[in-house]
Design a protein around this motif. Structure first.
Motif: not given
Length: 546
Positions: A303-309, A325-332
């Motif tokens: 997911f991180l690669d997708i969001l960055i790219s 960074k904010a969206q990753i926390i919300e996904l967690m």
């Protein structure tokens, strides 16, 4: 707010939590000027009554009663039962909070008038967690929400990506089985081999989403038995701290001028939890952004690669580092609570009703057999297992209320006026236990009530809430269903489960402060499959961190 009011508030925090009278005095001083204008103001639009509720104090509403009757969700539910109503209006500060316990009324809000209730409330905690409302779930209705919702739904949670990352989920399901099997090896002396099911389920859920986001399931080295290390423990605890306080009826949510005083102590706990999470997330995210920028990273592996790219038409990044960074926390946060809670409650209920365990394992043996481990491809055929999970969502939801919906305009529901800005909260607890829908056995764990040709975990008619629905509905239904069913199926298929030797039954008492099991489920597992299926060589990874 004047200095005298601040002085009173800062020196009387403890009294605020216990004395409605002191609260009344403080708020009366703080809002003296507002009181005059409030008394002169007369609403011309209110031709219909508000839903029934307790008589509010001027300006502060029912905040004194709320603070004197913690936990708030129990006070609200008891109040509605005393008033014999399935919709109520409780004014907290100048916010109308509208709790709902009836599916028919709930459908009026989130199906017939979904667009009217498509926003979210603002608060200190939601602002901190979303880094100033940069995410999806917590963000008020607007362009930012539309942008992030589109990205999360289409880029991260699509059917294509779900299938592409199946191997990551499978690895964590394997690690789950291997870890519990290792615990069974020690099960030779009374209850040495007991498993804390809550602990296991929460860490499994967090490992899955960490693997999907970061291509790793751990931040440290773990323990010698393959279990989570101090870093994983700290991270999971921080995630659940955010979930606990995100919508916990804090005073400052309803009186904006009190924000920053942290009267409830929630803000400091949330800040500390975010600091812990950032300690683990930010270095990974910053390093990955650097790798994409310098060209050393080109493959989208998580997911991180997708969001960055993601790039716009001009080849510029679609998302900032803060948004990522904010969206990753919300996904967690979104991934860890529902599966772990449903499985813990299901297993606890089924240990007390062994015939249910037998029926579930019989289905698993028929569909899967005993020569392999259950996999995601088996899910469509596991109707009884899904019915058990569905029953847990109905009877034992993770939280008393769903995430609040905010009305964007005045509207009418039934015979009542719902003012603009109202916070509408559907009661997960009482919708699922409504005897008019679920009969006099509404409080009994009875999976057979859900059996039909194709059992799903969703409930669009809002007879209970598993995944939210409507415009602000959960975009991760496929992922959430998969995580829940595989976690549950692996536990049931790979092991038999019994109560500890010193107990004939599992204590199913709810916690007073929430609706989790009052005590984490401790149970004894015993392997029921071929020994070779429990060896680490079956895992894509030889390193087991759980």
């Amino acid at each position: 707010m004047d200095h005298y009011s601040i002085f009173l508030l800062s020196h009387l925090q403890l009294q605020v939590l216990w004395s409605p009278f002191i609260i009344l005095v403080i708020f009366a001083i703080t809002f003296l000027r507002g009181l005059g204008s409030h008394l002169l103001k007369k609403s011309k639009k209110q031709t219909l009554p508000l839903p029934p509720g307790p008589k509010p104090w001027p300006i502060i509403g029912n905040l004194p009663e709320m603070l004197a009757n913690r936990p708030t969700f129990r006070w609200i539910h008891n109040l509605m039962k005393e008033m014999n109503t399935q919709i109520a209006c409780i004014r907290l500060g100048n916010i109308h909070v509208i709790p709902i316990t009836c599916p028919t009324i709930a459908r009026e809000f989130l199906r017939k008038q979904d667009a009217t209730f498509a926003s979210r409330p603002t608060s200190i905690t939601t602002s901190l967690i979303s880094r100033g409302y940069l995410t999806t779930t917590l963000v008020p209705f607007g362009e930012q929400w539309k942008k992030m919702r589109r990205i999360v739904s289409n880029e991260l949670l699509s059917t294509t990506i779900h299938h592409q990352f199946q191997h990551k989920r499978l690895q964590e399901a394997d690690n789950l089985v291997f870890y519990i099997f290792n615990k069974c090896k020690n099960n030779v002396n009374n209850d040495v081999g007991l498993v804390n099911v809550r602990h296991v389920a929460q860490h499994y859920s967090c490992n899955v989403i960490k693997s999907l986001c970061f291509s790793r399931n751990h931040f440290g080295e773990g323990k010698k038995d393959g279990g989570p290390g101090l870093e994983e423990e700290e991270h999971v605890d921080a995630i659940f701290t955010l979930l606990k306080y995100i919508y916990d009826f804090s005073v400052s949510n309803y009186v904006p001028c009190l924000r920053g005083l942290d009267l409830d102590g929630h803000e400091s706990k949330v800040k500390k939890a975010i600091q812990i999470i950032n300690k683990y997330h930010d270095p990974i995210i910053d390093q990955r952004i650097k790798e994409w920028n310098d060209g050393s990273k080109t493959d989208r592996e998580d997911f991180l690669d997708i969001l960055i790219s993601l790039k716009d038409a001009n080849k510029n990044p679609v998302l900032t580092a803060e948004e990522i960074k904010a969206q990753i926390i919300e996904l967690m946060m979104a991934a860890v609570d529902n599966p772990s809670n449903a499985v813990e409650w299901s297993l606890a209920e089924m240990i007390n009703q062994p015939e249910l365990l037998q029926q579930a394992t019989k289905e698993l043996d028929r569909v899967v057999g005993k020569e392999r481990l259950v996999e995601e491809s088996d899910i469509p055929k596991l109707n009884y297992v899904k019915a058990c999970a569905r029953e847990a969502f109905r009877l034992h939801p993770i939280a008393p209320f769903n995430v609040p919906h905010v009305s964007v305009k005045d509207t009418i529901v039934g015979k009542y006026l719902i003012p603009k800005g109202s916070h509408v909260v559907l009661s997960r607890q009482e919708l699922g236990r409504n005897s008019k829908v679920w009969s006099d056995e509404a409080l009994k764990f009875k999976p057979v009530r859900h059996l039909k040709s194709d059992v799903v975990l969703t409930e669009p008619d809002l007879n209970f809430i598993s995944f939210s629905t409507g415009r602000r509905g959960c975009p991760a239904i496929m992922l959430g269903t998969t995580m829940t069913v595989i976690l549950f199926a692996r536990l049931l298929h790979s092991f038999t489960w019994t109560a500890p030797s010193n107990a004939s039954r599992i204590n199913l008492a709810e916690s007073h402060h929430d609706i989790l099991l009052a005590h984490p489920l401790l149970a004894r597992p015993n392997p029921r499959l071929q020994p070779q299926l429990y060896t680490a060589s079956n895992s894509p990874s030889s390193e087991i961190i759980f």
